[in-house]
Design a protein around this motif. Structure first.
Motif, PDB file in Angstrom:
ATOM      1  N   THR A  59       0.828  -1.215   0.000  1.00 13.86           N
ATOM      2  CA  THR A  59       0.000   0.000   0.000  1.00 13.86           C
ATOM      3  C   THR A  59       0.855   1.255   0.000  1.00 13.86           C
ATOM      4  OG1 THR A  59      -1.779  -1.150   1.188  1.00 13.86           O
ATOM      5  CG2 THR A  59      -1.795   1.268   1.253  1.00 13.86           C
ATOM      6  N   CYS A  60       1.874   1.288   0.869  1.00 14.17           N
ATOM      7  CA  CYS A  60       2.732   2.471   0.950  1.00 14.17           C
ATOM      8  C   CYS A  60       3.533   2.674  -0.341  1.00 14.17           C
ATOM      9  CB  CYS A  60       3.684   2.358   2.141  1.00 14.17           C
ATOM     10  SG  CYS A  60       2.869   2.623   3.730  1.00 14.17           S
ATOM     11  N   SER A  61       3.972   1.587  -0.955  1.00 14.77           N
ATOM     12  CA  SER A  61       4.713   1.694  -2.212  1.00 14.77           C
ATOM     13  C   SER A  61       3.825   2.258  -3.315  1.00 14.77           C
ATOM     14  CB  SER A  61       5.257   0.317  -2.625  1.00 14.77           C
ATOM     15  OG  SER A  61       6.138  -0.194  -1.654  1.00 14.77           O
ATOM     16  N   ILE A  62       2.586   1.775  -3.381  1.00  6.72           N
ATOM     17  CA  ILE A  62       1.639   2.277  -4.387  1.00  6.72           C
ATOM     18  C   ILE A  62       1.333   3.749  -4.147  1.00  6.72           C
ATOM     19  CG2 ILE A  62      -0.745   2.105  -5.226  1.00  6.72           C
ATOM     20  CD1 ILE A  62      -0.566  -0.920  -4.715  1.00  6.72           C
ATOM     21  N   LEU A  63       1.127   4.114  -2.876  1.00  7.31           N
ATOM     22  CA  LEU A  63       0.834   5.514  -2.552  1.00  7.31           C
ATOM     23  C   LEU A  63       2.023   6.415  -2.870  1.00  7.31           C
ATOM     24  CD1 LEU A  63      -1.133   5.110   0.809  1.00  7.31           C
ATOM     25  CD2 LEU A  63      -2.036   5.918  -1.387  1.00  7.31           C
ATOM     26  N   CYS A  64       3.243   5.923  -2.601  1.00  7.16           N
ATOM     27  CA  CYS A  64       4.440   6.701  -2.940  1.00  7.16           C
ATOM     28  C   CYS A  64       4.494   6.968  -4.444  1.00  7.16           C
ATOM     29  CB  CYS A  64       5.691   5.957  -2.489  1.00  7.16           C
ATOM     30  SG  CYS A  64       7.239   6.734  -2.989  1.00  7.16           S
ATOM     31  N   ALA A  65       4.279   5.908  -5.239  1.00  9.76           N
ATOM     32  CA  ALA A  65       4.296   6.065  -6.692  1.00  9.76           C
ATOM     33  C   ALA A  65       3.179   6.985  -7.169  1.00  9.76           C
ATOM     34  CB  ALA A  65       4.172   4.694  -7.356  1.00  9.76           C
ATOM     35  N   LEU A  66       1.994   6.853  -6.558  1.00  7.09           N
ATOM     36  CA  LEU A  66       0.849   7.681  -6.953  1.00  7.09           C
ATOM     37  C   LEU A  66       1.093   9.148  -6.647  1.00  7.09           C
ATOM     38  CD1 LEU A  66      -2.056   7.935  -7.983  1.00  7.09           C
ATOM     39  CD2 LEU A  66      -2.840   7.446  -5.639  1.00  7.09           C
ATOM     40  N   PHE A  67       1.567   9.427  -5.438  1.00 11.26           N
ATOM     41  CA  PHE A  67       1.840  10.824  -5.066  1.00 11.26           C
ATOM     42  C   PHE A  67       2.949  11.414  -5.933  1.00 11.26           C
ATOM     43  CE2 PHE A  67      -0.462  10.100  -1.022  1.00 11.26           C
ATOM     44  CZ  PHE A  67      -1.171  11.290  -0.954  1.00 11.26           C
ATOM     45  N   THR A  68       3.946  10.602  -6.262  1.00 15.60           N
ATOM     46  CA  THR A  68       5.023  11.079  -7.135  1.00 15.60           C
ATOM     47  C   THR A  68       4.489  11.446  -8.509  1.00 15.60           C
ATOM     48  OG1 THR A  68       6.650   9.692  -5.986  1.00 15.60           O
ATOM     49  CG2 THR A  68       7.243  10.501  -8.179  1.00 15.60           C
ATOM     50  N   LEU A  69       3.654  10.578  -9.074  1.00 17.89           N
ATOM     51  CA  LEU A  69       3.059  10.847 -10.380  1.00 17.89           C
ATOM     52  C   LEU A  69       2.170  12.083 -10.347  1.00 17.89           C
ATOM     53  CD1 LEU A  69       2.529   9.993 -13.312  1.00 17.89           C
ATOM     54  CD2 LEU A  69       0.687   8.514 -12.463  1.00 17.89           C
ATOM     55  N   LEU A  70       1.341  12.182  -9.307  1.00 21.17           N
ATOM     56  CA  LEU A  70       0.460  13.348  -9.181  1.00 21.17           C
ATOM     57  C   LEU A  70       1.270  14.635  -9.037  1.00 21.17           C
ATOM     58  CD1 LEU A  70      -2.292  11.934  -6.768  1.00 21.17           C
ATOM     59  CD2 LEU A  70      -2.545  12.483  -9.205  1.00 21.17           C
ATOM     60  N   PHE A  71       2.375  14.552  -8.303  1.00 22.28           N
ATOM     61  CA  PHE A  71       3.230  15.730  -8.129  1.00 22.28           C
ATOM     62  C   PHE A  71       3.815  16.174  -9.457  1.00 22.28           C
ATOM     63  CE2 PHE A  71       7.588  17.351  -7.461  1.00 22.28           C
ATOM     64  CZ  PHE A  71       7.277  18.523  -6.780  1.00 22.28           C
ATOM     65  N   ILE A  72       4.314  15.223 -10.239  1.00 25.59           N
ATOM     66  CA  ILE A  72       4.907  15.571 -11.541  1.00 25.59           C
ATOM     67  C   ILE A  72       3.866  16.199 -12.456  1.00 25.59           C
ATOM     68  CG2 ILE A  72       5.943  14.603 -13.627  1.00 25.59           C
ATOM     69  CD1 ILE A  72       7.283  12.509 -11.813  1.00 25.59           C
ATOM     70  N   VAL A  73       2.675  15.587 -12.511  1.00 28.07           N
ATOM     71  CA  VAL A  73       1.601  16.126 -13.356  1.00 28.07           C
ATOM     72  C   VAL A  73       1.207  17.515 -12.886  1.00 28.07           C
ATOM     73  CG1 VAL A  73      -0.814  15.830 -14.047  1.00 28.07           C
ATOM     74  CG2 VAL A  73       0.723  13.846 -13.989  1.00 28.07           C
ATOM     75  N   GLU A 121       2.980  19.733 -11.159  1.00 25.92           N
ATOM     76  CA  GLU A 121       4.011  20.753 -11.359  1.00 25.92           C
ATOM     77  C   GLU A 121       4.118  21.171 -12.824  1.00 25.92           C
ATOM     78  OE1 GLU A 121       5.533  22.082  -8.288  1.00 25.92           O
ATOM     79  OE2 GLU A 121       3.635  21.016  -8.094  1.00 25.92           O
ATOM     80  N   HIS A 122       3.786  20.281 -13.741  1.00 26.74           N
ATOM     81  CA  HIS A 122       3.821  20.641 -15.162  1.00 26.74           C
ATOM     82  C   HIS A 122       2.630  21.507 -15.562  1.00 26.74           C
ATOM     83  CE1 HIS A 122       7.353  18.642 -16.644  1.00 26.74           C
ATOM     84  NE2 HIS A 122       7.008  17.477 -16.119  1.00 26.74           N
ATOM     85  N   ARG A 123       1.537  21.406 -14.811  1.00 29.78           N
ATOM     86  CA  ARG A 123       0.316  22.133 -15.177  1.00 29.78           C
ATOM     87  C   ARG A 123       0.062  23.386 -14.343  1.00 29.78           C
ATOM     88  NH1 ARG A 123      -4.084  17.182 -16.100  1.00 29.78           N
ATOM     89  NH2 ARG A 123      -3.000  16.214 -17.873  1.00 29.78           N
ATOM     90  N   ALA A 124       0.629  23.437 -13.136  1.00 29.91           N
ATOM     91  CA  ALA A 124       0.362  24.565 -12.244  1.00 29.91           C
ATOM     92  C   ALA A 124       0.981  25.850 -12.790  1.00 29.91           C
ATOM     93  CB  ALA A 124       0.918  24.272 -10.857  1.00 29.91           C
ATOM     94  N   PRO A 125       0.239  26.962 -12.730  1.00 26.11           N
ATOM     95  CA  PRO A 125       0.791  28.235 -13.210  1.00 26.11           C
ATOM     96  C   PRO A 125       1.969  28.715 -12.364  1.00 26.11           C
ATOM     97  CG  PRO A 125      -1.329  28.550 -12.105  1.00 26.11           C
ATOM     98  CD  PRO A 125      -1.148  27.083 -12.257  1.00 26.11           C
ATOM     99  N   ALA A 126       1.968  28.352 -11.077  1.00 28.70           N
ATOM    100  CA  ALA A 126       3.067  28.715 -10.179  1.00 28.70           C
ATOM    101  C   ALA A 126       3.474  27.464  -9.412  1.00 28.70           C
ATOM    102  CB  ALA A 126       2.629  29.817  -9.213  1.00 28.70           C
ATOM    103  N   PRO A 127       4.261  26.576 -10.024  1.00 26.14           N
ATOM    104  CA  PRO A 127       4.584  25.288  -9.401  1.00 26.14           C
ATOM    105  C   PRO A 127       5.419  25.430  -8.136  1.00 26.14           C
ATOM    106  CG  PRO A 127       5.936  25.639 -11.346  1.00 26.14           C
ATOM    107  CD  PRO A 127       4.916  26.747 -11.329  1.00 26.14           C
TER     108      PRO A 127
END
Length: 470
Positions: free
Chosen positions: A234-248, A250-256
């Motif tokens: 569970t923690c490994s999946i959540l780590c990967a999910l949060f990492t992916l969400l963070f990357i997405v 930061e690429h879309r936020a007007p002020a990352p």
């Protein structure tokens, strides 16, 4: 824009105030190390579980430095720094009076939050208020203060625990913290809030912190729980999910929260990764050594503490001068030399046995001191030097983050490898661990770190000093 301080005395007082804060941060990142066997025995727990006393503190620092750095960069550096000192002091008092492991861990979280604020504002105070020609030396002082503190922590912890109790390794922070607050209030210039700053990316900060927390938990606990345990999965999946969400995000936020385009500059990514790995290996060995000294060498806490003073003493003696030479001659080859020392002390510890006597241990400890004595200023200034134009503040925060996140990763990684290597028939409490089994596990863990040590050597050698770049 804050005005550069031109008065030499004021410059030194400012640098002294921030260095004191960083020194306290570093000390409390490792002061419990040498007392871990004692605390583990008192709470009847294993070496892996008790490592959370270190990890909770360092994780708060690694996860929140960029958060506080972003806030401090809005012109409220003094408030962030002083507020951090206040939180740190309160957290230290709570640690000192903690009646059980649960309360101690909660208090370490509070202490770590304060420490993150101190560390984030400290480097920015140097970047904003000190002249550019002092930057390498100033950052060298901060990096040296952190590494001296981190290396001196186990030594001080051993001495204090021997004569008093482990509670006092935290209680001594109260008077030091009060002095630091008074000094900071007097010497740090008044805040000038920047009302025009870009909006704060709170979701991005939360996603990055979540990825760190879940990732470190999975790494540290996998040896005790197994790869197939639902909590690890569970923690490994959540780590990967949060990492992916963070990357997405930061690429879309007007002020990352972090401009990820910074990492497209390979020179910046290389020197940042090299500095991170140096800290990973260094912190991991600092975590292991107290166990080796007590379990294999049969040293008392005070003798262990005296030996563990060697690295910070060496670092303190040479760091400022090497920081100046780095400013004068360029930091590249100083960092490479430090990486060679990193490999050498790993090689010594990988074959060291109690029957070898004191000499290999002392040589290895001296080489540990050389690592940050040489690379403290050089490695830190390379990150600022290679940051994209206009991102020096973020580069400064990332540099500090790598120190403490390296501490988290190093402690968690080495604790996991050690626990796995010594879990013959299952994980056992440290007090019940057979010395021969521990020694085998110690050597294997050091060998894993020795392999990692080659990477920063290569990355550091690849990047020329900025003045030589095309």
């Amino acid at each position: 824009m804050p005005a550069i301080i031109t008065d030499s005395r004021h410059q030194k007082l400012l640098l002294g105030a921030v260095a004191l804060g960083i020194l306290m941060d570093g000390i409390d990142g490792s002061i419990v190390n040498v007392a871990l066997p004692t605390i583990a025995a008192a709470f009847d727990t294993d070496a892996g579980t008790i490592s959370w006393v270190i990890i909770t503190y360092l994780l708060m620092m690694a996860g929140l430095i960029l958060v506080f750095g972003n806030l401090a960069d809005r012109g409220i550096m003094k408030r962030v720094f002083v507020g951090g000192l206040v939180l740190f002091t309160i957290g230290s008092a709570a640690c000192g009076f903690a009646p059980d492991l649960g309360v101690l861990l909660a208090a370490r979280i509070v202490q770590g939050i304060g420490a993150a604020a101190i560390a984030a504002a400290a480097s920015l105070l140097c970047v904003r208020y000190l002249p550019p020609q002092m930057l390498g030396a100033a950052l060298g002082v901060l990096a040296a203060s952190s590494s001296i503190g981190f290396a001196a922590g186990p030594a001080l912890g051993g001495i204090i625990t021997h004569f008093l109790s482990w509670h006092w390794i935290f209680l001594i922070n109260i008077p030091i913290g009060i002095i630091g607050i008074i000094l900071a209030v007097r010497v740090i210039p008044k805040d000038v809030p920047d009302l025009e700053k870009k909006p704060y990316d709170l979701p991005g900060a939360a996603m990055l912190f979540g990825a760190m927390v879940f990732g470190v938990f999975a790494l540290e606990e996998v040896s005790a729980l197994s790869v197939t345990d639902p909590r690890i999965i569970t923690c490994s999946i959540l780590c990967a999910l949060f990492t992916l969400l963070f990357i997405v995000r930061e690429h879309r936020a007007p002020a990352p929260f972090i401009d990820l385009s910074m990492f497209r500059k390979w020179q910046f990514s290389s020197v940042l990764t090299a500095f991170l790995l140096i800290n990973v290996v260094y912190a991991g060995v600092i975590y292991l050594l107290p166990f080796y000294l007590t379990a294999a060498m049969k040293f008392s806490l005070i003798i262990s503490g005296i030996f563990l003073l060697i690295p910070p003493v060496v670092t303190g003696l040479i760091s400022i001068q090497f920081g100046r030479w780095s400013d004068t001659y360029g930091p590249r080859w100083f960092t490479v030399a430090a990486c060679v020392a990193l490999i050498l002390f790993g090689a010594i510890f990988a074959v060291m046995v109690p029957e070898s006597g004191f000499l290999p241990l002392i040589v290895g400890l001296v080489l540990m001191g050389l690592v940050f004595g040489i690379a403290g200023g050089a490695g830190a200034s390379r990150i600022i030097e290679n940051a994209p134009s206009g991102e020096e503040g973020t580069g400064s925060s990332l540099m500090i983050t790598t120190i403490y996140f390296g501490g988290v990763l190093g402690t968690a990684l080495y604790a996991t490898v050690l626990t796995s290597a010594t879990a013959v028939g299952g994980v056992v409490a440290f007090a019940d661990l057979d010395p021969a089994v521990f020694l085998d596990g110690f050597h294997f863990t050091i060998l894993v770190g020795l392999v990692l040590s080659v990477i920063p050597l290569v990355l550091s050698a690849m990047v020329n000093d900025k003045k030589k770049l095309a």
